[in-house]
Design a protein around this motif. Structure first.
Motif, PDB file in Angstrom:
ATOM      1  N   ALA A 202       0.822  -1.210   0.000  1.00  0.00           N
ATOM      2  CA  ALA A 202       0.000   0.000   0.000  1.00  0.00           C
ATOM      3  C   ALA A 202       0.858   1.264   0.000  1.00  0.00           C
ATOM      4  O   ALA A 202       0.415   2.329  -0.456  1.00  0.00           O
ATOM      5  CB  ALA A 202      -0.931   0.001   1.209  1.00  0.00           C
ATOM      6  N   SER A 203       2.110   1.149   0.469  1.00  0.00           N
ATOM      7  CA  SER A 203       3.023   2.294   0.514  1.00  0.00           C
ATOM      8  C   SER A 203       3.886   2.396  -0.740  1.00  0.00           C
ATOM      9  O   SER A 203       4.778   3.247  -0.814  1.00  0.00           O
ATOM     10  CB  SER A 203       3.918   2.197   1.752  1.00  0.00           C
ATOM     11  N   GLY A 204       3.646   1.513  -1.717  1.00  0.00           N
ATOM     12  CA  GLY A 204       4.369   1.608  -2.986  1.00  0.00           C
ATOM     13  C   GLY A 204       5.411   0.534  -3.226  1.00  0.00           C
ATOM     14  O   GLY A 204       6.150   0.614  -4.216  1.00  0.00           O
ATOM     15  N   ALA A 205       5.502  -0.452  -2.353  1.00  0.00           N
ATOM     16  CA  ALA A 205       6.523  -1.489  -2.513  1.00  0.00           C
ATOM     17  C   ALA A 205       6.116  -2.516  -3.564  1.00  0.00           C
ATOM     18  O   ALA A 205       4.940  -2.882  -3.689  1.00  0.00           O
ATOM     19  CB  ALA A 205       6.766  -2.194  -1.179  1.00  0.00           C
ATOM     20  N   THR A 206       7.092  -2.996  -4.323  1.00  0.00           N
ATOM     21  CA  THR A 206       6.898  -4.108  -5.239  1.00  0.00           C
ATOM     22  C   THR A 206       7.114  -5.414  -4.483  1.00  0.00           C
ATOM     23  O   THR A 206       8.062  -5.545  -3.697  1.00  0.00           O
ATOM     24  CB  THR A 206       7.886  -4.037  -6.419  1.00  0.00           C
ATOM     25  N   ILE A 207       6.228  -6.378  -4.711  1.00  0.00           N
ATOM     26  CA  ILE A 207       6.390  -7.712  -4.130  1.00  0.00           C
ATOM     27  C   ILE A 207       7.054  -8.593  -5.179  1.00  0.00           C
ATOM     28  O   ILE A 207       6.488  -8.837  -6.249  1.00  0.00           O
ATOM     29  CB  ILE A 207       5.042  -8.323  -3.715  1.00  0.00           C
TER      30      ILE A 207
END
Length: 560
Positions: A202-207
């Motif tokens: 939700a904070s912009g991280a790629t999984i």
């Protein structure tokens, strides 16, 4: 290497949308080339990784326009070419089956045909493979339906123990710092908590999801089929990126990369690497690059759901999730790591040197006394003080070295080297889907009950999963046929096996004097069934025993 001018080297190919009725009728879809810039012409005994100019703004803008203004570009292409779309693409006639749903087609090129559809695989291998990027716009959002999804990933994280650094990573590209930021909240090996993953996303991280084939059957089946088509290992990672976000810094890889857009859309920018990097076709992965040091731009495109992007090893790439969807999800499948002529020759010549030293005393003779008085970079200059004696000693040294180098080829065992590489492949590749299913459910066939009879028909579970070699028994010195196979390989360890330390590869040994003709007959049959009684063995009991051993090992199957 010649210095190349900045040109748009990538190619974008579009296939017209396909209706359900057209799929059912297996009709040829309408296909068009959006942009194509010119480009200069991987009884049996059980054992066992220059300089270039910056790309011109004109080249980059031309590529973007091809993406943004489809209708105008399509008209231009149609008007400019007299060839039919099918001829331009060399397209296959109908949409091939998905290899994770239907793995009955064991033809060598079946998975490759699916991977690059609607392009003809021969066109792909001749014009793009190891040469230049390709963007296939299929207009078929359901092309990868059922392969993998964010929903499946979310479920896996909540119901299984996904560990940081082993199964998932969280990362984000910081544009201000021009670097990748690792966001794993816990050290490698720690269990990932769903709430922490959701918060980072939700904070912009790629999984980044590593090795999804180890836990998701459709990906596993697709990868197994690709390994069969290419005769090389395939790795897989999935990437789920929030809207308008970027997970990684620009870099290049040492593998051939296929990006399958499963959900959403992603904008890709492909470049040549900075000057000084090994290019093209590097042997190792690169460091992370800053955007301001990249070489010529090759392609700027938006990958939509159902599309494919291919680029050769050494292509600097970076991707940003498009704003048209809430997230982008693509699966990267890659191959041909250390599968070059260099890799083969390195292994072959190393073995040849060892054999030469063992078999010929010439290679073991001592070097000339004081040979360094005539050899070395200083003596290569031909300095005035060098006398006739020094010059003569140098010439003799060079002749001797050249002669030994020529003789070295006599000791190269190319077939043996290829056998050695193939055994490594067998030890690491995925098992055939049917063999993996039987192993997972403990349904491996037993023939102790007399099910197998002389009139029974048998066939290989997957002919490509078997490697036959002719060898000599180290104990008896008798000729032996060694059968290596991947039918018992552990799916949960795929791409995580160190073959230097792990010798757990399926292996059967047969006396060549008795069983060689029968094994040649089975090998020659390929995927076709063979009647047990037709095997060229003198004794009927040997025919049954051979088939029984191969069935119990998971290599053969009974045919009704």
């Amino acid at each position: 290497m010649t210095k190349r001018k900045g040109k748009a080297q990538g190619v974008v190919v579009k296939a017209g949308s396909i209706s359900a009725a057209e799929k059912a009728a297996s009709k040829q879809p309408q296909q068009e080339v959006l942009a194509a810039a010119p480009q200069p012409s991987a009884g049996a005994k059980q054992t066992g990784r220059k300089k270039r100019r910056k790309a011109t703004k004109a080249a980059a803008s031309d590529i973007v326009q091809a993406e943004e203004d489809d209708s105008e570009e399509e008209q231009d292409v149609k008007g400019a070419s007299s060839a039919t779309p099918e001829t331009a693409l060399g397209a296959t006639v109908s949409r091939p089956p998905s290899p994770w749903c239907d793995f009955s087609d064991q033809a060598e090129g079946a998975a490759l045909a699916w991977l690059v559809w609607p392009m003809d695989p021969k066109v792909f291998l001749t014009e793009y493979w190891e040469k230049k990027p390709l963007h296939l716009k299929r207009g078929a959002p359901d092309y990868y339906h059922g392969l993998f999804s964010k929903e499946v990933l979310d479920t896996h994280i909540r119901t299984n123990e996904a560990r940081y650094g082993e199964r998932i990573n969280l990362t984000r590209f910081d544009a201000d710092k021009a670097e990748k930021i690792d966001l794993n909240p816990s050290p490698r090996g720690a269990a990932a908590k769903a709430a922490a993953v959701d918060k980072a996303f939700a904070s912009g991280a790629t999984i980044q999801v590593m090795h999804p084939q180890q836990f998701h059957l459709p990906v596993r089946n697709a990868m197994s089929a690709l390994e069969r088509s290419f005769g090389a290992l395939f790795g897989a990672n999935a990437y789920v990126t929030p809207r308008a976000s970027q997970g990684f810094a620009p870099f290049f890889e040492d593998v051939e990369v296929f990006a399958l857009q499963l959900e959403g859309a992603k904008r890709w920018r492909l470049h040549e690497p900075p000057a000084g990097e090994e290019h093209p076709l590097p042997r190792d992965c690169s460091r992370d690059f800053r955007p301001d040091e990249l070489g010529d731009q090759l392609l700027d495109c938006v990958l939509s759901q159902g599309d494919l992007l291919y680029f050769p090893r050494g292509t600097v790439h970076s991707g940003t999730a498009d704003s048209s969807a809430s997230f982008s999800h693509h699966l990267t499948v890659s191959t041909y790591q250390r599968t070059s002529w260099f890799s083969l020759m390195e292994k072959a010549l190393s073995g040849a040197l060892e054999r030469a030293a063992r078999e010929s005393s010439e290679f073991r003779e001592g070097l000339p006394l004081n040979y360094f008085n005539s050899m070395g970079s200083w003596h290569e200059l031909g300095t005035p003080e060098a006398g006739k004696k020094s010059a003569g000693g140098r010439a003799a040294f060079l002749r001797r070295f050249s002669g030994l180098l020529s003789r070295l080829q006599e000791f190269v065992d190319l077939d043996g080297t290829c056998d050695e590489i193939s055994v490594d492949f067998m030890a690491q590749r995925l098992p055939p889907p049917t063999a993996a299913a039987a192993s997972a459910s403990s349904q491996r066939v037993s023939v102790d009950d007399g099910t197998l009879k002389l009139d029974s028909k048998v066939r290989w579970v997957d002919p490509s999963a078997v490697r036959l070699m002719v060898s000599t028994d180290p104990e008896t010195s008798e000729a032996t046929v060694v059968l290596f196979h991947s039918c018992n390989n552990d799916c949960n360890r795929h791409m995580c096996v160190d073959t230097e330390a792990d010798e757990d590869v399926g292996c059967l040994r047969f006396e060549a004097a008795t069983f060689l003709p029968a094994l040649r007959a089975l090998h020659g049959a390929g995927a076709e069934a063979v009647r047990c009684s037709d095997l060229p063995l003198v004794e009927a009991t040997d025919r049954v025993a051979l088939c029984e051993n191969l069935i119990e090992a998971g290599c053969l199957e009974l045919v009704a």
